[in-house]
Design a protein around this motif. Sequence first.
Motif, PDB file in Angstrom:
ATOM      1  N   GLY A   1       0.807  -1.216   0.000  1.00 43.72           N
ATOM      2  CA  GLY A   1       0.000   0.000   0.000  1.00 43.72           C
ATOM      3  C   GLY A   1       0.835   1.257   0.000  1.00 43.72           C
ATOM      4  O   GLY A   1       0.527   2.236  -0.699  1.00 43.72           O
ATOM      5  N   ARG A   2       1.924   1.277   0.773  1.00 40.78           N
ATOM      6  CA  ARG A   2       2.773   2.447   0.827  1.00 40.78           C
ATOM      7  C   ARG A   2       3.466   2.690  -0.507  1.00 40.78           C
ATOM      8  O   ARG A   2       3.669   3.832  -0.928  1.00 40.78           O
ATOM      9  CB  ARG A   2       3.821   2.286   1.928  1.00 40.78           C
ATOM     10  N   GLN A   3       3.849   1.611  -1.182  1.00 40.69           N
ATOM     11  CA  GLN A   3       4.544   1.773  -2.453  1.00 40.69           C
ATOM     12  C   GLN A   3       3.621   2.328  -3.526  1.00 40.69           C
ATOM     13  O   GLN A   3       4.026   3.169  -4.330  1.00 40.69           O
ATOM     14  CB  GLN A   3       5.139   0.435  -2.890  1.00 40.69           C
ATOM     15  N   LEU A   4       2.387   1.879  -3.536  1.00 36.23           N
ATOM     16  CA  LEU A   4       1.437   2.422  -4.498  1.00 36.23           C
ATOM     17  C   LEU A   4       1.054   3.852  -4.141  1.00 36.23           C
ATOM     18  O   LEU A   4       0.913   4.711  -5.014  1.00 36.23           O
ATOM     19  CB  LEU A   4       0.192   1.536  -4.576  1.00 36.23           C
ATOM     20  N   ALA A   5       0.883   4.102  -2.845  1.00 35.94           N
ATOM     21  CA  ALA A   5       0.458   5.436  -2.415  1.00 35.94           C
ATOM     22  C   ALA A   5       1.512   6.493  -2.702  1.00 35.94           C
ATOM     23  O   ALA A   5       1.194   7.675  -2.866  1.00 35.94           O
ATOM     24  CB  ALA A   5       0.131   5.418  -0.921  1.00 35.94           C
ATOM     25  N   GLU A   6       2.754   6.092  -2.795  1.00 33.86           N
ATOM     26  CA  GLU A   6       3.832   7.049  -3.019  1.00 33.86           C
ATOM     27  C   GLU A   6       3.643   7.803  -4.329  1.00 33.86           C
ATOM     28  O   GLU A   6       3.958   8.991  -4.421  1.00 33.86           O
ATOM     29  CB  GLU A   6       5.166   6.310  -3.018  1.00 33.86           C
ATOM     30  N   VAL A   7       3.134   7.135  -5.352  1.00 34.07           N
ATOM     31  CA  VAL A   7       2.914   7.797  -6.641  1.00 34.07           C
ATOM     32  C   VAL A   7       1.873   8.898  -6.506  1.00 34.07           C
ATOM     33  O   VAL A   7       2.058  10.017  -7.003  1.00 34.07           O
ATOM     34  CB  VAL A   7       2.479   6.765  -7.702  1.00 34.07           C
ATOM     35  N   ALA A   8       0.776   8.594  -5.812  1.00 33.20           N
ATOM     36  CA  ALA A   8      -0.279   9.597  -5.644  1.00 33.20           C
ATOM     37  C   ALA A   8       0.200  10.770  -4.798  1.00 33.20           C
ATOM     38  O   ALA A   8      -0.162  11.923  -5.052  1.00 33.20           O
ATOM     39  CB  ALA A   8      -1.514   8.950  -5.006  1.00 33.20           C
ATOM     40  N   GLU A   9       1.020  10.504  -3.790  1.00 36.75           N
ATOM     41  CA  GLU A   9       1.537  11.583  -2.957  1.00 36.75           C
ATOM     42  C   GLU A   9       2.490  12.473  -3.736  1.00 36.75           C
ATOM     43  O   GLU A   9       2.481  13.705  -3.583  1.00 36.75           O
ATOM     44  CB  GLU A   9       2.243  10.999  -1.735  1.00 36.75           C
ATOM     45  N   GLN A  10       3.337  11.865  -4.586  1.00 41.80           N
ATOM     46  CA  GLN A  10       4.349  12.620  -5.306  1.00 41.80           C
ATOM     47  C   GLN A  10       3.757  13.446  -6.441  1.00 41.80           C
ATOM     48  O   GLN A  10       4.166  14.591  -6.655  1.00 41.80           O
ATOM     49  CB  GLN A  10       5.401  11.654  -5.870  1.00 41.80           C
ATOM     50  N   HIS A  11       2.797  12.887  -7.186  1.00 42.56           N
ATOM     51  CA  HIS A  11       2.373  13.514  -8.432  1.00 42.56           C
ATOM     52  C   HIS A  11       0.940  14.044  -8.419  1.00 42.56           C
ATOM     53  O   HIS A  11       0.619  14.919  -9.225  1.00 42.56           O
ATOM     54  CB  HIS A  11       2.514  12.512  -9.586  1.00 42.56           C
TER      55      HIS A  11
ATOM     56  N   GLN B   1      -5.609  10.110   1.699  1.00 41.06           N
ATOM     57  CA  GLN B   1      -6.199  10.054   0.360  1.00 41.06           C
ATOM     58  C   GLN B   1      -5.432   9.090  -0.543  1.00 41.06           C
ATOM     59  O   GLN B   1      -6.029   8.332  -1.319  1.00 41.06           O
ATOM     60  CB  GLN B   1      -6.198  11.456  -0.256  1.00 41.06           C
ATOM     61  N   ALA B   2      -4.105   9.120  -0.440  1.00 38.88           N
ATOM     62  CA  ALA B   2      -3.297   8.240  -1.285  1.00 38.88           C
ATOM     63  C   ALA B   2      -3.536   6.774  -0.951  1.00 38.88           C
ATOM     64  O   ALA B   2      -3.629   5.930  -1.848  1.00 38.88           O
ATOM     65  CB  ALA B   2      -1.817   8.590  -1.117  1.00 38.88           C
ATOM     66  N   LEU B   3      -3.655   6.449   0.336  1.00 36.37           N
ATOM     67  CA  LEU B   3      -3.912   5.064   0.713  1.00 36.37           C
ATOM     68  C   LEU B   3      -5.308   4.623   0.286  1.00 36.37           C
ATOM     69  O   LEU B   3      -5.527   3.471  -0.092  1.00 36.37           O
ATOM     70  CB  LEU B   3      -3.733   4.897   2.222  1.00 36.37           C
ATOM     71  N   SER B   4      -6.262   5.527   0.331  1.00 35.32           N
ATOM     72  CA  SER B   4      -7.604   5.198  -0.140  1.00 35.32           C
ATOM     73  C   SER B   4      -7.598   4.932  -1.646  1.00 35.32           C
ATOM     74  O   SER B   4      -8.250   4.001  -2.128  1.00 35.32           O
ATOM     75  CB  SER B   4      -8.570   6.346   0.184  1.00 35.32           C
ATOM     76  N   ARG B   5      -6.848   5.736  -2.384  1.00 34.54           N
ATOM     77  CA  ARG B   5      -6.738   5.506  -3.827  1.00 34.54           C
ATOM     78  C   ARG B   5      -6.023   4.181  -4.102  1.00 34.54           C
ATOM     79  O   ARG B   5      -6.355   3.475  -5.068  1.00 34.54           O
ATOM     80  CB  ARG B   5      -5.969   6.664  -4.473  1.00 34.54           C
ATOM     81  N   THR B   6      -5.088   3.829  -3.233  1.00 31.74           N
ATOM     82  CA  THR B   6      -4.396   2.557  -3.387  1.00 31.74           C
ATOM     83  C   THR B   6      -5.365   1.388  -3.287  1.00 31.74           C
ATOM     84  O   THR B   6      -5.333   0.454  -4.099  1.00 31.74           O
ATOM     85  CB  THR B   6      -3.305   2.425  -2.308  1.00 31.74           C
ATOM     86  N   VAL B   7      -6.226   1.413  -2.284  1.00 31.12           N
ATOM     87  CA  VAL B   7      -7.210   0.339  -2.121  1.00 31.12           C
ATOM     88  C   VAL B   7      -8.130   0.277  -3.332  1.00 31.12           C
ATOM     89  O   VAL B   7      -8.468  -0.808  -3.830  1.00 31.12           O
ATOM     90  CB  VAL B   7      -8.023   0.551  -0.825  1.00 31.12           C
ATOM     91  N   GLU B   8      -8.513   1.444  -3.839  1.00 31.70           N
ATOM     92  CA  GLU B   8      -9.379   1.476  -5.019  1.00 31.70           C
ATOM     93  C   GLU B   8      -8.690   0.847  -6.230  1.00 31.70           C
ATOM     94  O   GLU B   8      -9.300   0.059  -6.967  1.00 31.70           O
ATOM     95  CB  GLU B   8      -9.751   2.923  -5.333  1.00 31.70           C
ATOM     96  N   ARG B   9      -7.411   1.149  -6.415  1.00 30.20           N
ATOM     97  CA  ARG B   9      -6.693   0.592  -7.553  1.00 30.20           C
ATOM     98  C   ARG B   9      -6.462  -0.914  -7.390  1.00 30.20           C
ATOM     99  O   ARG B   9      -6.517  -1.664  -8.369  1.00 30.20           O
ATOM    100  CB  ARG B   9      -5.350   1.313  -7.729  1.00 30.20           C
ATOM    101  N   LEU B  10      -6.208  -1.365  -6.190  1.00 32.39           N
ATOM    102  CA  LEU B  10      -6.061  -2.799  -5.964  1.00 32.39           C
ATOM    103  C   LEU B  10      -7.359  -3.528  -6.249  1.00 32.39           C
ATOM    104  O   LEU B  10      -7.363  -4.644  -6.779  1.00 32.39           O
ATOM    105  CB  LEU B  10      -5.599  -3.067  -4.531  1.00 32.39           C
TER     106      LEU B  10
ATOM    107  N   GLY C   1      -0.607  15.171  -5.561  1.00 32.32           N
ATOM    108  CA  GLY C   1      -0.795  16.112  -4.461  1.00 32.32           C
ATOM    109  C   GLY C   1      -1.708  15.615  -3.365  1.00 32.32           C
ATOM    110  O   GLY C   1      -2.265  16.426  -2.609  1.00 32.32           O
ATOM    111  N   MET C   2      -1.884  14.315  -3.236  1.00 36.02           N
ATOM    112  CA  MET C   2      -2.770  13.768  -2.206  1.00 36.02           C
ATOM    113  C   MET C   2      -2.040  13.654  -0.881  1.00 36.02           C
ATOM    114  O   MET C   2      -0.815  13.485  -0.841  1.00 36.02           O
ATOM    115  CB  MET C   2      -3.286  12.387  -2.622  1.00 36.02           C
ATOM    116  N   ASN C   3      -2.807  13.761   0.204  1.00 35.04           N
ATOM    117  CA  ASN C   3      -2.217  13.508   1.506  1.00 35.04           C
ATOM    118  C   ASN C   3      -2.149  12.001   1.740  1.00 35.04           C
ATOM    119  O   ASN C   3      -2.570  11.203   0.909  1.00 35.04           O
ATOM    120  CB  ASN C   3      -2.990  14.216   2.623  1.00 35.04           C
ATOM    121  N   ARG C   4      -1.622  11.616   2.891  1.00 36.22           N
ATOM    122  CA  ARG C   4      -1.371  10.202   3.152  1.00 36.22           C
ATOM    123  C   ARG C   4      -2.655   9.380   3.139  1.00 36.22           C
ATOM    124  O   ARG C   4      -2.721   8.300   2.544  1.00 36.22           O
ATOM    125  CB  ARG C   4      -0.670  10.067   4.508  1.00 36.22           C
TER     126      ARG C   4
END
Length: 673
Positions: A439-449, A456-465, A451-454
């Motif tokens: 989850g952290r590895q996937l969330a890193e892309v959303a945080e970097q590019h 939001q990025a983890l929630s997007r990670t679950v959605e993508r999985l 502009g999501m906070n931690r």
Amino acid sequence: MAVEYQARKTGQDNEPQHAVHDTAAPARPGGGRWLGLLRTPLGAGAAALLLLVLLLAVFAPPLWSGRADAIDTAHLLQGPSARHWMGTDNLGRDVFFRVLVATRLSVGLALLATLLGAAVGVVLGAAPVVLGRTAGRLVTAVVNVAVAFPGLLLALFFAVVFGEGAKGAMLAIGFALAPGFARLTQTLAASVSERDFVLAARVAGVGRMRLLTRHILPNIAEPLIVNTTIGAGGALLAFSGLSFLGLGVQAPSYDWGRLLGEGLNGIYTHPAPALATGTAVIIAGLAFNLAGEAAAKAVGIPTVRDRRTPAAGTRTRNTPRRGAYAHQGPVLEVEGLRVGFPGPHGPVTPVRGVGFTVGRGESVGVVGESGSGKSLTALAVSRLVEHPGTVDAERLDFLGVSLLAPDGGGAATRRLLGTSLAMVFQDPMTSFNPTMRIGRQLAEVAEQHLGMNRRQALSRTVERLRDVRVPAARRRAAQYPHEFSGGMRQRAMIGLGLMGRPALIIADEPTTALDVTVQRQVLSLLGRIRAQDGVALLLISHDINVVAQTCDRVLVMYAGRIVEELPSHRLLTAARHPYTRALIATVPHMESALDQPLTVIPGRPATAEQPTAGCAFAPRCALVQDRCRTDDPRLLTSAPDHRVACWNPHTTPAAPSRDERPADPALETDELP
């Protein structure tokens, strides 16, 4: 010392077909491995010795400083007795208690010197990753020169520079230890930097400093920790040596080195003082060395501090792909692509003059034998060919942006690649950082590019999985890569690419080492993503059937060049290049004679180290002519949507039509279960 993580495979490649409910991830027993280590002889012995040394360093001075400093002129230079277990010195002070009290200063200064050496060494060793090419090579050269000198000579040199005394000796030993740590860090960082998960992070646009701290240093922490603990024993010995020579601790303070020097004067008449001090140095050094060996067994995967999982039911709205679809032309345009490396006998060019385009929503397959340049072409397009490799092209445009800038195009280009280009590597196990949760590895892309906070990025990670059909997505997001089966790791790798707004997915052998069921699922997943989101796909494969049945166009590569390009539905019937025909003939099918040996291509593939004049396939070609051995054919149009590079191409149909050829059940495009 290489960093290897022996991971257990906790699942089969065929994921369960029944529904799995998302549940909270159980807490990872962070201290379990340490408790288990204490039950082993090595762990128990190291812990006991190290605890003894540390307790003496803390409690010996307040408990026995008075007895250690008490002068007794009536008992000068006496041997061991019931009153003085290790005898007395030239002022009648008890040697045994002085050795105990000296533990704090000796161990404390040695630890400070070790930490200083490790910190400076890691900074110097990591400099090539963070700095540019020129500055990194300069730092590497300085480290190489420093490593060539013996450590003791460096310590003596720095001791003269910083002056005598405890502070000067501590700085001298610390800087003397730094080159060894720097060389170790450079070697380990260089090996980890070529791993697929680091390349994936670079594709995602992760900055150099974050790449170092999140992806490289955690994966080389184990040998660094081991060498730090072992280095503490060496620093202790070196510090005692400097004090013994009079360059370290000065009177009235004393450490084991000063006590050893004082005891050496009377070693022939009263050896106990020198033996007591020497024994203390040996025990403390042994404690640090054993602790280092124990740490090597215990620190397999560093603990991740944040164990939180996304909140149940939290989902983020799909972000429009404005950036990816602003450009109206082809997604990828390549002309005259060349990739070179220095060789022992001159430059080697494994990719030479490759040119092709990939349209929006189009699927293009690349086939060829190993060494034909398929994967290297994909790495060049993704700007992942590192120095000393060079990438040159007449044109290399992604979404209308040139990727030929020497520095990679700056932050804007890196952001474009990080959000609009996705890489699916061949081995999903090496494509993920083993020390970070999925989850952290996937969330890193959303945080970097994005502009999501931690959260939001983890929630997007679950959605993508969930989008890539990973069961129990919330629970799986909190697991490490080794806890995923091969098929789920590959799905998660595709999910990593979907964290941004990809316009192009480059899949390099995405079904290697997967069984036919999981292979079908992965290919179906890629096809579904392409159909739903209009994402272009560049599929690299050895399997010509996979490419023929999943792609719109096929590029056939040999010896670093494209030798034929044609629509996939005409591949089995209209292929004209002898190499393409040979590849098709090697694929067994339902009509293959079981009593006959499998068809192979005669000869050996051409190598970039030994280029030949004329056509590279000429030594293996059945239709070779004299011109083929002297003139290299150009890739020319022979029919609409069909190009071939051959002086004597085939003109007759190659095989039964695709519809007449039995379909491979592994390549059906059924929906995933």
